[in-house]
Design a protein around this motif. Structure first.
Motif, PDB file in Angstrom:
ATOM      1  N   ASP A  74       0.805  -1.218   0.000  1.00  0.00           N
ATOM      2  CA  ASP A  74       0.000   0.000   0.000  1.00  0.00           C
ATOM      3  C   ASP A  74       0.842   1.273   0.000  1.00  0.00           C
ATOM      4  O   ASP A  74       0.510   2.246  -0.694  1.00  0.00           O
ATOM      5  N   VAL A  75       1.930   1.293   0.749  1.00  0.00           N
ATOM      6  CA  VAL A  75       2.743   2.508   0.809  1.00  0.00           C
ATOM      7  C   VAL A  75       3.355   2.804  -0.560  1.00  0.00           C
ATOM      8  O   VAL A  75       3.300   3.942  -1.060  1.00  0.00           O
ATOM      9  N   ALA A  76       3.922   1.793  -1.212  1.00  0.00           N
ATOM     10  CA  ALA A  76       4.492   1.976  -2.551  1.00  0.00           C
ATOM     11  C   ALA A  76       3.424   2.381  -3.562  1.00  0.00           C
ATOM     12  O   ALA A  76       3.653   3.231  -4.430  1.00  0.00           O
ATOM     13  N   PHE A  77       2.244   1.791  -3.449  1.00  0.00           N
ATOM     14  CA  PHE A  77       1.167   2.054  -4.404  1.00  0.00           C
ATOM     15  C   PHE A  77       0.686   3.499  -4.311  1.00  0.00           C
ATOM     16  O   PHE A  77       0.593   4.206  -5.325  1.00  0.00           O
ATOM     17  N   PHE A  78       0.364   3.954  -3.109  1.00  0.00           N
ATOM     18  CA  PHE A  78      -0.158   5.313  -2.969  1.00  0.00           C
ATOM     19  C   PHE A  78       0.944   6.362  -3.172  1.00  0.00           C
ATOM     20  O   PHE A  78       0.667   7.479  -3.618  1.00  0.00           O
TER      21      PHE A  78
ATOM     22  N   GLY B 103      -0.105   0.145   6.104  1.00  0.00           N
ATOM     23  CA  GLY B 103       1.192   0.705   6.482  1.00  0.00           C
ATOM     24  C   GLY B 103       2.342  -0.131   5.966  1.00  0.00           C
ATOM     25  O   GLY B 103       2.155  -1.164   5.324  1.00  0.00           O
ATOM     26  N   GLY B 104       3.554   0.319   6.241  1.00  0.00           N
ATOM     27  CA  GLY B 104       4.745  -0.417   5.826  1.00  0.00           C
ATOM     28  C   GLY B 104       5.051  -1.525   6.811  1.00  0.00           C
ATOM     29  O   GLY B 104       5.962  -1.415   7.642  1.00  0.00           O
ATOM     30  N   SER B 105       4.302  -2.615   6.730  1.00  0.00           N
ATOM     31  CA  SER B 105       4.378  -3.631   7.789  1.00  0.00           C
ATOM     32  C   SER B 105       5.650  -4.472   7.746  1.00  0.00           C
ATOM     33  O   SER B 105       5.846  -5.315   8.615  1.00  0.00           O
ATOM     34  N   ILE B 106       6.496  -4.254   6.746  1.00  0.00           N
ATOM     35  CA  ILE B 106       7.778  -4.952   6.766  1.00  0.00           C
ATOM     36  C   ILE B 106       8.548  -4.618   8.050  1.00  0.00           C
ATOM     37  O   ILE B 106       9.320  -5.421   8.568  1.00  0.00           O
ATOM     38  N   PHE B 107       8.309  -3.417   8.597  1.00  0.00           N
ATOM     39  CA  PHE B 107       9.028  -3.028   9.806  1.00  0.00           C
ATOM     40  C   PHE B 107       8.577  -3.833  11.020  1.00  0.00           C
ATOM     41  O   PHE B 107       9.303  -3.903  12.011  1.00  0.00           O
ATOM     42  N   ARG B 108       7.401  -4.445  10.938  1.00  0.00           N
ATOM     43  CA  ARG B 108       6.976  -5.354  12.007  1.00  0.00           C
ATOM     44  C   ARG B 108       7.783  -6.651  11.977  1.00  0.00           C
ATOM     45  O   ARG B 108       7.835  -7.380  12.957  1.00  0.00           O
ATOM     46  N   MET B 109       8.368  -6.949  10.827  1.00  0.00           N
ATOM     47  CA  MET B 109       9.041  -8.224  10.639  1.00  0.00           C
ATOM     48  C   MET B 109      10.553  -8.104  10.746  1.00  0.00           C
ATOM     49  O   MET B 109      11.272  -9.067  10.549  1.00  0.00           O
ATOM     50  N   ILE B 110      11.043  -6.902  11.010  1.00  0.00           N
ATOM     51  CA  ILE B 110      12.478  -6.673  11.146  1.00  0.00           C
ATOM     52  C   ILE B 110      12.804  -6.458  12.619  1.00  0.00           C
ATOM     53  O   ILE B 110      12.242  -5.563  13.263  1.00  0.00           O
ATOM     54  N   LYS B 111      13.695  -7.272  13.111  1.00  0.00           N
ATOM     55  CA  LYS B 111      14.114  -7.094  14.501  1.00  0.00           C
ATOM     56  C   LYS B 111      14.833  -5.756  14.633  1.00  0.00           C
ATOM     57  O   LYS B 111      15.775  -5.471  13.914  1.00  0.00           O
ATOM     58  N   GLY B 112      14.396  -4.970  15.528  1.00  0.00           N
ATOM     59  CA  GLY B 112      14.920  -3.608  15.693  1.00  0.00           C
ATOM     60  C   GLY B 112      13.749  -2.663  15.725  1.00  0.00           C
ATOM     61  O   GLY B 112      13.282  -2.276  16.810  1.00  0.00           O
ATOM     62  N   PRO B 113      13.200  -2.289  14.536  1.00  0.00           N
ATOM     63  CA  PRO B 113      12.041  -1.389  14.563  1.00  0.00           C
ATOM     64  C   PRO B 113      10.826  -2.005  15.243  1.00  0.00           C
ATOM     65  O   PRO B 113      10.050  -1.287  15.883  1.00  0.00           O
ATOM     66  N   ASN B 114      10.679  -3.334  15.137  1.00  0.00           N
ATOM     67  CA  ASN B 114       9.484  -3.936  15.751  1.00  0.00           C
ATOM     68  C   ASN B 114       9.558  -3.984  17.275  1.00  0.00           C
ATOM     69  O   ASN B 114       8.601  -4.373  17.942  1.00  0.00           O
ATOM     70  N   GLN B 115      10.686  -3.568  17.843  1.00  0.00           N
ATOM     71  CA  GLN B 115      10.831  -3.536  19.299  1.00  0.00           C
ATOM     72  C   GLN B 115      10.760  -2.113  19.859  1.00  0.00           C
ATOM     73  O   GLN B 115      10.958  -1.906  21.045  1.00  0.00           O
ATOM     74  N   GLN B 116      10.460  -1.151  18.971  1.00  0.00           N
ATOM     75  CA  GLN B 116      10.458   0.251  19.391  1.00  0.00           C
ATOM     76  C   GLN B 116       9.030   0.736  19.643  1.00  0.00           C
ATOM     77  O   GLN B 116       8.090   0.374  18.933  1.00  0.00           O
TER      78      GLN B 116
ATOM     79  N   PHE C   8       7.731   4.237  11.915  1.00  0.00           N
ATOM     80  CA  PHE C   8       8.327   3.228  11.042  1.00  0.00           C
ATOM     81  C   PHE C   8       7.268   2.628  10.114  1.00  0.00           C
ATOM     82  O   PHE C   8       7.415   2.650   8.895  1.00  0.00           O
ATOM     83  N   GLU C   9       6.212   2.110  10.710  1.00  0.00           N
ATOM     84  CA  GLU C   9       5.149   1.511   9.916  1.00  0.00           C
ATOM     85  C   GLU C   9       4.335   2.562   9.170  1.00  0.00           C
ATOM     86  O   GLU C   9       3.755   2.277   8.121  1.00  0.00           O
ATOM     87  N   THR C  10       4.299   3.771   9.650  1.00  0.00           N
ATOM     88  CA  THR C  10       3.533   4.887   9.066  1.00  0.00           C
ATOM     89  C   THR C  10       2.106   4.455   8.708  1.00  0.00           C
ATOM     90  O   THR C  10       1.722   4.395   7.540  1.00  0.00           O
ATOM     91  N   GLU C  11       1.347   4.173   9.723  1.00  0.00           N
ATOM     92  CA  GLU C  11      -0.020   3.690   9.549  1.00  0.00           C
ATOM     93  C   GLU C  11      -0.833   4.651   8.676  1.00  0.00           C
ATOM     94  O   GLU C  11      -0.768   5.864   8.807  1.00  0.00           O
ATOM     95  N   GLN C  12      -1.608   4.079   7.746  1.00  0.00           N
ATOM     96  CA  GLN C  12      -2.499   4.873   6.900  1.00  0.00           C
ATOM     97  C   GLN C  12      -3.808   4.115   6.728  1.00  0.00           C
ATOM     98  O   GLN C  12      -3.865   2.908   6.888  1.00  0.00           O
ATOM     99  N   ARG C  13      -4.877   4.833   6.397  1.00  0.00           N
ATOM    100  CA  ARG C  13      -6.212   4.239   6.304  1.00  0.00           C
ATOM    101  C   ARG C  13      -6.826   4.361   4.912  1.00  0.00           C
ATOM    102  O   ARG C  13      -8.038   4.284   4.754  1.00  0.00           O
TER     103      ARG C  13
END
Length: 560
Positions: free
Chosen positions: A446-450, A474-487, A494-499
């Motif tokens: 979604d982030v790349a598309f919009f 949102g950019g949910s890849i950051f949920r799958m990377i150790k580091g940002p998913n612990q912040q 990081f995820e930049t949630e959008q609706r």
């Protein structure tokens, strides 16, 4: 201004092989716009957003295997080309970038649309040229024609890539109503003649002697726009000599008989613990980057010797920290000189690992409830042969890499030069507009598309592009990377949630819209989407947290 000289720039570009030009509207570039738009043998497209325009031109150049001209006005318009130019540079795609500029006396004088454009793209173009502002003298015209000849030749010779030509203009920009308009068809054209690079007898003997000391050899196939002849020769050589081919999804090697097409999955459990019999004595690589991070880590840790084979090298690239020979030769000719016979057991070991990874992947995904990963698996299985699959960056290309492609004739494209999310849709649109006889599919988040919505903002029809949009807000890849998913800042910064969803965008641009948010809706519309006769978007709506958990479960399955 000498309009005749500018007209002859279009003439030279055509005679040097440019058939298409992308033009973004502006005033300062009016002389160039008119010169190219009125030239009958160059097909011109008007794309308003320069960032999108440059990526569309990149897609066209990839599809045609020919250089494309892109033309813009002065100021920030030229800067908007930069992301695509960097991508084209590292993907080695030929673009001739022509930017209009203000005359030199007005630089740094607070004049509108005036920035420092000379060498604006720095080291991300092969060469940069600046045309004289006064073209009235015969020598200035001669220099201009020589530069344009050189620029187009440079874009497509040796290591291909973008070349920049900056042209300052003083007013007036527009011709008078009855001004004579012509092109000099007998303009001077400079040819470049280059032969194939082949190894001499001593070099061949040296390599063959070195190969006799090796028992386990593996080919690594990086991303490149390979010819069918090369892939066929590689396929035959690997079978004759018992050599596995590490070929992840962006390599387009998935149809080769000895392809190890799931190296990311296989190497996940081998990074920390690998056995001697699993490690190649030598890897011979072709092309550019690979996407499989686990394969990279496995090779960096274990490999002592790598040979890289290419016709031309722009720089020394040593991604596995094992490069010992950079072989500058025609890859097909190099393969024809390999005549040793390597370990059949080594090949069998890796093919067994590939089958095991494939079995685990199928078993896992066939038992899962609805998710973007499982839905994508279903859709990839149904891709028609002889189609093009475009993969956006972040999760889209990684999902496809773990699932793998099985069908013959499906060609993969991905912007893995800089690996940015910007321009994936525009690049796919450029392909679709150019190769209208092919089915094109784009998998994107979604982030790349919009981010790249202006890919659709033009008047050129195409009905052959279907987009699979993974919308997890949102950019949910950051949920799958150790580091940002612990912040604590994960969701906001990081995820930049959008609706957003894509329904309004599709309505705005006249594209059919399909939506799935659970198993029932997905099963209902997936066949309709695939068989729909026009361009369409299938929006798969899922929950980012569920996707994260499923992907973690998948990785645990692979290493079990």
């Amino acid at each position: 201004m000498e309009q005749q000289t500018i007209n002859n720039i279009a003439e030279i570009c055509h005679q040097q092989g440019i058939e298409k030009a992308i033009i973004s509207p502006g005033s300062r570039n009016a002389p160039l716009t008119l010169a190219f738009a009125r030239y009958p043998k160059i097909q011109c497209y008007s794309i308003s957003d320069e960032r999108s325009a440059a990526f569309i031109s990149m897609g066209i150049a990839q599809a045609d295997r020919k250089p494309v001209a892109i033309i813009c006005t002065s100021g920030s318009a030229a800067l908007n080309y930069a992301p695509a130019i960097a991508e084209a540079y590292f993907q080695e795609i030929p673009l001739v970038v022509i930017t209009a500029d203000r005359p030199p006396e007005w630089i740094d004088q607070w004049d509108g649309q005036t920035i420092r454009q000379e060498n604006i793209y720095g080291k991300h173009v092969k060469k940069s040229f600046n045309i004289a502002v006064d073209l009235s003298h015969a020598d200035a015209q001669w220099q201009t024609y020589r530069i344009i000849n050189e620029a187009v030749l440079e874009s497509k010779t040796g290591v291909k890539g973008p070349v920049h030509v900056n042209i300052p203009f003083r007013e007036p920009f527009y011709p008078e109503k009855n001004e004579n308009w012509q092109y000099d068809h007998d303009i001077k054209i400079i040819e470049n003649i280059a032969g194939e690079k082949r190894l001499n007898e001593n070099q061949i003997n040296e390599l063959q002697t070195a190969l006799k000391e090796k028992e386990k050899i593996a080919f690594v196939l990086g991303q490149d726009n390979y010819s069918e002849e090369f892939l066929s020769t590689l396929d035959q050589t690997s079978q004759q000599l018992n050599i596995p081919i590490f070929a992840d999804v962006i390599s387009n090697g998935h149809s080769l008989k000895n392809a190890i097409h799931l190296p990311d999955s296989i190497c996940m459990s081998m990074i920390k613990h690998s056995k001697a019999e699993e490690i190649p004595d030598l890897i011979i690589s072709f092309g550019k980057s690979i996407i499989s991070k686990n394969l990279k880590l496995f090779l960096r840790k274990n490999i002592k010797t790598q040979w890289h084979v290419r016709n031309h090298h722009a720089f020394i690239s040593d991604p596995f920290q094992a490069l010992s020979k950079q072989i500058e030769a025609e890859p097909i000719s190099f393969l024809q000189h390999l005549n040793a016979n390597f370990s059949a057991e080594f090949l069998k070991l890796w093919k067994d690992k590939n089958r095991e990874a494939e079995t685990k992947t199928n078993q896992f995904l066939s038992t899962q409830s609805f998710s973007e990963f499982s839905a994508l698996n279903e859709l990839l299985k149904k891709l028609p042969s002889n189609s093009h699959l475009h993969l956006a960056n972040s999760l889209s290309v990684r999902y496809a890499n773990f699932i793998g492609i099985k069908q013959d004739g499906v060609k993969i494209w991905a912007n893995r030069g800089t690996s940015g999310i910007d321009g994936s849709t525009s690049t796919a649109v450029g392909h679709a507009v150019t190769e209208k006889n092919k089915n094109h599919f784009l998998i994107t988040g979604d982030v790349a598309f919009f981010y790249d919505r202006n890919a659709f903002w033009h008047k050129y029809p195409y009905s052959n592009l279907k987009i699979i949009l993974l919308n997890n807000q949102g950019g949910s890849i950051f949920r799958m990377i150790k580091g940002p998913n612990q912040q604590a800042e994960l969701e906001e910064f990081f995820e930049t949630e959008q609706r957003l969803d894509a329904k309004s965008l599709c309505s705005e641009f006249g594209i059919a819209h399909f939506s799935a948010h659970n198993s029932e809706s997905f099963e209902t519309i997936k066949e309709k989407f695939l068989k729909y006769p026009q361009s369409a978007v299938l929006e798969i709506k899922t929950d980012a947290k569920n996707n994260q958990q499923l992907f973690e479960d998948f990785k645990n399955k692979l290493i079990s």
